[in-house]
Design an enzyme around this catalytic site. Structure first.
Site, short mmCIF file in Angstrom:
data_model
loop_
_atom_site.label_atom_id
_atom_site.label_comp_id
_atom_site.label_asym_id
_atom_site.label_seq_id
_atom_site.Cartn_x
_atom_site.Cartn_y
_atom_site.Cartn_z
N LYS A 273 0.83 -1.21 0.00
CA LYS A 273 0.00 0.00 0.00
C LYS A 273 0.86 1.25 0.00
O LYS A 273 0.55 2.23 -0.68
CB LYS A 273 -0.91 -0.01 1.22
CG LYS A 273 -1.76 1.26 1.36
CD LYS A 273 -2.73 1.19 2.53
CE LYS A 273 -3.56 2.47 2.62
NZ LYS A 273 -4.59 2.38 3.68
N HIS B 125 -9.06 -30.07 -34.34
CA HIS B 125 -10.03 -29.10 -33.83
C HIS B 125 -10.82 -29.67 -32.65
O HIS B 125 -12.04 -29.57 -32.58
CB HIS B 125 -10.97 -28.64 -34.94
CG HIS B 125 -10.27 -27.93 -36.06
ND1 HIS B 125 -9.63 -26.71 -35.87
CD2 HIS B 125 -10.07 -28.25 -37.35
CE1 HIS B 125 -9.08 -26.32 -37.01
NE2 HIS B 125 -9.32 -27.25 -37.93
#
Length: 507
Positions: A140, A269
């Site tokens: 922070k 695929h």
């Protein structure tokens, strides 16, 4: 403006100490003061460096079995004080709080403890309190503090120390803060999912490893894989893995996991265009290829047994992108590596986890994986004609395969070999017609073959078409209000039908 800051005091409190000694030596050479706790302090002093004890700074000992050590204003005030605010600086002076410029901390090994099978009490004790608080506080206040929240960040920290002599600018500190919040968010996610018993009452997912791909599904799309690919595979050869490669790889290993016998599958695929179970890999390969030698070109090959020289020689006769197996003979590898870009993978782990995720609309779909596998005892005969010869084995083979085929799906099998499949059709009749047409194109005689459907038949048209093509046995989940129509047709035309009660849609 760089807002350059010099590191003067470092708070160090780590669980894992690998690589820490080099960092400490460099910091000491730069005149940095150390503050630490317990075992970390002993480690620092064992290297010959002076180190202040946290309890001497706070005036309180470590209490509650070590649960409370650093949680004190003299520690968090030193981290959180905003150097540009005169009021903050007045307060820390009034309370004799020393500034802390660098925090090196890691977290108790919560996930590792869960994975070890430890009991709940041991797991709960590995929920870090002080460490996570130090990380959040330092991150922070990145305007003033450097936070290193994992030994994965030792390398960039060492680069910073060597290149800038213990100084950092705002971009440096913001980078470390970003990495720190990645650590803390992942940690909290792991704890939540454990406490939630992995039920998914809310969607929380975190993954630290990211593989940046050449592109996504198409060249104009960016692609990233968030996961540890190297934990599952060793890549022995070939070019960089692509987005579409990963989709095919996942489909391949999901499919092959269903089969215990020696089996080879060819996928394109995400759907199998050929698969067979045989006594040897080379026999399985030849019969898998026969299923659709046109689609096999450029596809992905997977075997659940070691690939030997004989199989490799046969496989190498066509072009394909990827081969996956648990092992390879040395001679087989030399053959398969003849193509520079061919990707050769050793599968080290099976797929884990019981949940699937898919992004959708403005959210995420979560569901249980389809882990249901039907056995012979699950085949409920609903027709007069009993199963004959190898039909039961072929039906189970086909049912495993249809589960991994895009819906609407129909699979035709004979002698544990895919004759043809109908995939991704908007009509089940169209899927069946597609399969029959493909089987005919590649010379398969369907007399005595079996058919699997991923969902029920609402009308008898599919079994009629299949029967006319020579199909003698059918497996389907059942559940239509008109099941009787299909059953009656089968009885009238000497076809066996079994129902499993389990639908296998795949969209």
């Amino acid at each position: 403006m760089s807002l350059e800051k010099k590191i003067k005091t470092a708070l160090v409190s780590v669980y894992h100490k690998d690589g820490l000694d080099e960092i400490l030596r460099k910091l000491d050479s730069l005149g940095v003061r150390f503050v630490s706790t317990g075992g970390t302090r002993n480690f620092i002093e064992s290297l010959g460096f002076a180190c202040d004890a946290v309890e001497d700074v706070t005036g309180y000992p470590s209490i509650l079995g070590g649960r409370v050590k650093t949680l004190h204003p003299k520690i968090f005030g030193g981290i959180l004080c905003r150097r540009e605010l005169s009021e903050d600086m007045k307060q820390i002076k009034a309370y004799d709080i020393q500034e802390i410029d660098l925090v090196i901390v890691d977290l108790y090994p919560f996930e590792e403890t869960v994975a070890s099978g430890a009991g709940e009490q041991d797991i709960v004790e590995k929920i870090d309190i002080g460490g996570i608080s130090l990380i959040r506080a330092a991150a922070k206040n990145f305007k003033d503090v450097v936070i290193v929240a994992s030994n994965n960040q030792y390398a960039p920290l060492m680069n910073l120390l060597e290149e800038k002599g213990g100084k950092s600018d705002i971009a440096d500190r913001k980078f470390f803060a970003k990495e720190a919040f990645s650590v803390s968010s992942s940690y909290d996610t792991a704890i939540f999912n454990y406490m939630d018993n992995y039920e998914g009452s809310a969607f929380r997912y975190a993954e630290d490893d990211a593989m940046h791909l050449r592109y996504g599904e198409n060249p104009h799309q960016k692609g990233t894989f968030c996961g540890d690919f190297n934990a599952m595979f060793d890549q022995l050869h070939g070019r960089e893995i692509s987005y579409n490669n990963l989709l095919d790889i996942e489909a391949a290993i999901s499919l092959i996991s269903e089969f215990d016998e020696t089996t080879v599958a060819i996928l394109k695929h995400n759907n199998a265009c050929g698969i067979a179970s045989r006594e040897t890999v080379v026999e399985a390969w030849k019969d898998a290829l026969a299923g659709d030698p046109v689609s096999a070109f450029g596809g992905i090959i997977i075997s659940n047994r070691k690939i030997d020289k004989v199989a490799a020689e046969e496989i190498n006769t066509i072009f394909f992108e990827i081969v996956i197996a648990p092992e390879y003979d040395k001679e087989a590898l030399e053959i398969l590596e003849q193509k520079k870009n061919r990707i050769i993978l050793v599968q080290k782990q099976s797929l884990e986890g019981t949940k699937q995720f898919r992004s959708l609309l403005n959210g995420v779909l979560v569901q249980d994986k389809d882990l249901s596998i039907q056995a012979a005892s699950d085949l409920k005969l609903v027709t007069n004609r009993p199963l004959q010869g190898t039909e039961a084995e072929d039906l189970l083979f086909a049912n495993k395969l249809v589960k991994h085929t895009k819906s609407n799906a129909i699979i035709l099998v004979k002698n544990k070999q895919l004759c043809a499949g109908g995939t991704g059709q908007t009509s089940r009749v169209d899927a069946l017609k597609q399969a029959i047409e493909k089987a005919d194109a590649f010379g398969f005689k369907l007399d005595g073959a079996v058919m699997a459907s991923d969902a029920f038949f609402p009308f008898p048209d599919c079994v009629e078409i299949a029967g006319n093509a020579g199909i003698t046995a059918v497996v389907q989940p059942g559940g239509s209000i008109k099941d009787n129509l299909s059953v009656e047709y089968c009885n009238e035309h000497n076809i066996s039908m079994v129902m499993t009660g389990v639908r296998h849609f795949k969209h």
